[in-house]
Design a protein around this motif. Structure first.
Motif, PDB file in Angstrom:
ATOM      1  N   UNK A   3     -10.107   7.407 -12.334  1.00 33.90           N
ATOM      2  CA  UNK A   3     -10.592   6.464 -11.332  1.00 33.90           C
ATOM      3  C   UNK A   3      -9.635   6.420 -10.147  1.00 33.90           C
ATOM      4  N   UNK A   4     -10.150   6.144  -8.953  1.00 35.34           N
ATOM      5  CA  UNK A   4      -9.240   5.983  -7.809  1.00 35.34           C
ATOM      6  C   UNK A   4      -8.399   4.723  -7.975  1.00 35.34           C
ATOM      7  N   UNK A   5      -7.226   4.733  -7.362  1.00 38.30           N
ATOM      8  CA  UNK A   5      -6.367   3.555  -7.438  1.00 38.30           C
ATOM      9  C   UNK A   5      -6.944   2.434  -6.587  1.00 38.30           C
ATOM     10  N   UNK A   6      -6.606   1.214  -6.950  1.00 35.03           N
ATOM     11  CA  UNK A   6      -7.073   0.033  -6.238  1.00 35.03           C
ATOM     12  C   UNK A   6      -5.872  -0.825  -5.865  1.00 35.03           C
ATOM     13  N   UNK A   7      -5.835  -1.252  -4.607  1.00 29.93           N
ATOM     14  CA  UNK A   7      -4.744  -2.112  -4.144  1.00 29.93           C
ATOM     15  C   UNK A   7      -5.007  -3.534  -4.621  1.00 29.93           C
ATOM     16  N   UNK A   8      -4.030  -4.105  -5.331  1.00 27.10           N
ATOM     17  CA  UNK A   8      -4.175  -5.425  -5.933  1.00 27.10           C
ATOM     18  C   UNK A   8      -2.948  -6.266  -5.617  1.00 27.10           C
ATOM     19  N   UNK A   9      -3.157  -7.541  -5.368  1.00 24.44           N
ATOM     20  CA  UNK A   9      -2.047  -8.434  -5.034  1.00 24.44           C
ATOM     21  C   UNK A   9      -1.224  -8.774  -6.268  1.00 24.44           C
ATOM     22  N   UNK A  10       0.081  -8.917  -6.078  1.00 17.90           N
ATOM     23  CA  UNK A  10       0.938  -9.500  -7.107  1.00 17.90           C
ATOM     24  C   UNK A  10       0.699 -11.009  -7.099  1.00 17.90           C
ATOM     25  N   UNK A  11       0.451 -11.592  -8.253  1.00 20.78           N
ATOM     26  CA  UNK A  11       0.072 -13.006  -8.287  1.00 20.78           C
ATOM     27  C   UNK A  11       1.165 -13.918  -8.830  1.00 20.78           C
ATOM     28  N   UNK A  12       2.156 -13.383  -9.532  1.00 19.41           N
ATOM     29  CA  UNK A  12       3.224 -14.234 -10.054  1.00 19.41           C
ATOM     30  C   UNK A  12       4.442 -14.144  -9.145  1.00 19.41           C
ATOM     31  N   UNK A  13       5.215 -15.220  -9.099  1.00 22.90           N
ATOM     32  CA  UNK A  13       6.414 -15.219  -8.263  1.00 22.90           C
ATOM     33  C   UNK A  13       7.407 -14.152  -8.713  1.00 22.90           C
ATOM     34  N   UNK A  14       7.491 -13.907 -10.005  1.00 25.88           N
ATOM     35  CA  UNK A  14       8.425 -12.889 -10.505  1.00 25.88           C
ATOM     36  C   UNK A  14       8.065 -11.514  -9.960  1.00 25.88           C
ATOM     37  N   UNK A  15       6.780 -11.162 -10.005  1.00 23.20           N
ATOM     38  CA  UNK A  15       6.367  -9.856  -9.494  1.00 23.20           C
ATOM     39  C   UNK A  15       6.459  -9.800  -7.971  1.00 23.20           C
ATOM     40  N   UNK A  16       6.206 -10.917  -7.308  1.00 17.77           N
ATOM     41  CA  UNK A  16       6.335 -10.942  -5.851  1.00 17.77           C
ATOM     42  C   UNK A  16       7.786 -10.719  -5.431  1.00 17.77           C
ATOM     43  N   UNK A  17       8.717 -11.343  -6.160  1.00 18.77           N
ATOM     44  CA  UNK A  17      10.133 -11.134  -5.860  1.00 18.77           C
ATOM     45  C   UNK A  17      10.544  -9.696  -6.166  1.00 18.77           C
ATOM     46  N   UNK A  18      10.055  -9.143  -7.255  1.00 17.66           N
ATOM     47  CA  UNK A  18      10.359  -7.747  -7.578  1.00 17.66           C
ATOM     48  C   UNK A  18       9.866  -6.825  -6.471  1.00 17.66           C
ATOM     49  N   UNK A  19       8.707  -7.136  -5.915  1.00 11.41           N
ATOM     50  CA  UNK A  19       8.164  -6.345  -4.799  1.00 11.41           C
ATOM     51  C   UNK A  19       9.158  -6.319  -3.639  1.00 11.41           C
ATOM     52  N   UNK A  20       9.727  -7.482  -3.312  1.00 12.47           N
ATOM     53  CA  UNK A  20      10.694  -7.545  -2.218  1.00 12.47           C
ATOM     54  C   UNK A  20      11.971  -6.785  -2.566  1.00 12.47           C
ATOM     55  N   UNK A  21      12.483  -6.981  -3.773  1.00 15.14           N
ATOM     56  CA  UNK A  21      13.733  -6.337  -4.166  1.00 15.14           C
ATOM     57  C   UNK A  21      13.599  -4.816  -4.197  1.00 15.14           C
ATOM     58  N   UNK A  22      12.416  -4.317  -4.512  1.00  9.80           N
ATOM     59  CA  UNK A  22      12.198  -2.871  -4.518  1.00  9.80           C
ATOM     60  C   UNK A  22      12.290  -2.268  -3.119  1.00  9.80           C
ATOM     61  N   UNK A  23      12.117  -3.087  -2.098  1.00  4.74           N
ATOM     62  CA  UNK A  23      12.109  -2.595  -0.717  1.00  4.74           C
ATOM     63  C   UNK A  23      13.399  -2.875   0.039  1.00  4.74           C
ATOM     64  N   UNK A  24      14.286  -3.667  -0.538  1.00  8.45           N
ATOM     65  CA  UNK A  24      15.437  -4.125   0.223  1.00  8.45           C
ATOM     66  C   UNK A  24      16.355  -2.987   0.671  1.00  8.45           C
ATOM     67  N   UNK A  25      16.587  -1.998  -0.167  1.00  7.11           N
ATOM     68  CA  UNK A  25      17.524  -0.937   0.203  1.00  7.11           C
ATOM     69  C   UNK A  25      17.035  -0.159   1.416  1.00  7.11           C
TER      70      UNK A  25
END
Length: 229
Positions: A121-143
């Motif tokens: 199946x093709x990939x689907x863009x989905x929002x992170x809904x928990x604060x933990x995953x939202x923070x992980x999203x930011x930390x993955x981009x900080x460098x």
């Protein structure tokens, strides 16, 4: 580059209409320029964000390559007799950024990830809904964005192992609007990060501040601003 701040008069119907639709607000922001700035390949672009502070004041922030004229926004959603906006030359601040600087930051973003429920199946863009995953999203981009979020010493962590960074995730908003010519509404999740960062790569951070972070930049996401502390 310019940084602009404009206070919206939320008692006025025009302001409330703008705030109810990120698409309408995007159009109003882009109408602030006689010639709509076109971002060259990877170049600076127009970014904007809505901030609601603790005194129930609502501000529009814009970062742009050209100086905007917000006369139409004053007339539509400000104070026509006394309203104004503040525009600052952003370049002196950007040029002073140095590795090791510690600054307060605010970022409203659209933290998403791509998922595939079944093989093939093709990939689907989905929002992170928990604060933990939202923070992980930011930390993955900080460098690659030229900074690191300041880590909190163990003795200051309210929940050891789960409160490791000086950042708060708040103001979760579900944005929904319909694009012209489309029947199905577009839905976005926006959250705001407030915290402290340390500059690790000044050039990369300047790129972040003038190009934005993540998706949905046309709809009020991606603009990071800094303040001295």
């Amino acid at each position: 580059m310019y940084l602009t701040r404009f206070r919206l008069n939320t008692a006025r119907l025009g302001a409330r209409r703008l705030l109810s639709s990120p698409q309408n607000l995007h159009a109003a922001v882009m109408s602030s320029f006689a010639e709509i700035p076109v971002a060259a390949d990877g170049g600076p672009r127009v970014l904007w964000r809505i901030d609601r502070n603790s005194r129930a004041e609502t501000y529009l922030y814009i970062v742009s390559p050209d100086k905007p004229d917000l006369t139409h926004l004053v007339e539509q959603g400000g104070w026509p007799e006394t309203g104004r906006w503040d525009t600052y030359d952003y370049e002196p601040f950007l040029s002073r950024l140095s590795a090791g600087d510690r600054l307060a930051f605010r970022l409203t973003a659209n933290p998403v990830h791509s998922i595939r429920r079944k093989d093939g199946e093709p990939t689907k863009v989905t929002a992170h809904v928990t604060q933990r995953h939202q923070l992980e999203w930011l930390l993955q981009r900080q460098e690659r964005c030229g900074f690191k979020v300041v880590e909190r010493p163990a003795e200051r962590q309210l929940v050891p192992g789960h409160d490791e960074h000086e950042v708060v995730v708040h103001d979760r908003r579900q944005l929904s609007f319909t694009k012209r010519g489309q029947k199905n509404p577009v839905t976005l999740l926006a959250v705001t990060f407030d915290g402290r960062l340390e500059v690790t790569d000044p050039d990369a951070l300047r790129h972040t501040l003038t190009r934005g972070v993540g998706r949905a930049k046309s709809y009020g996401c991606g603009l990071m601003t800094l303040a001295e502390v």
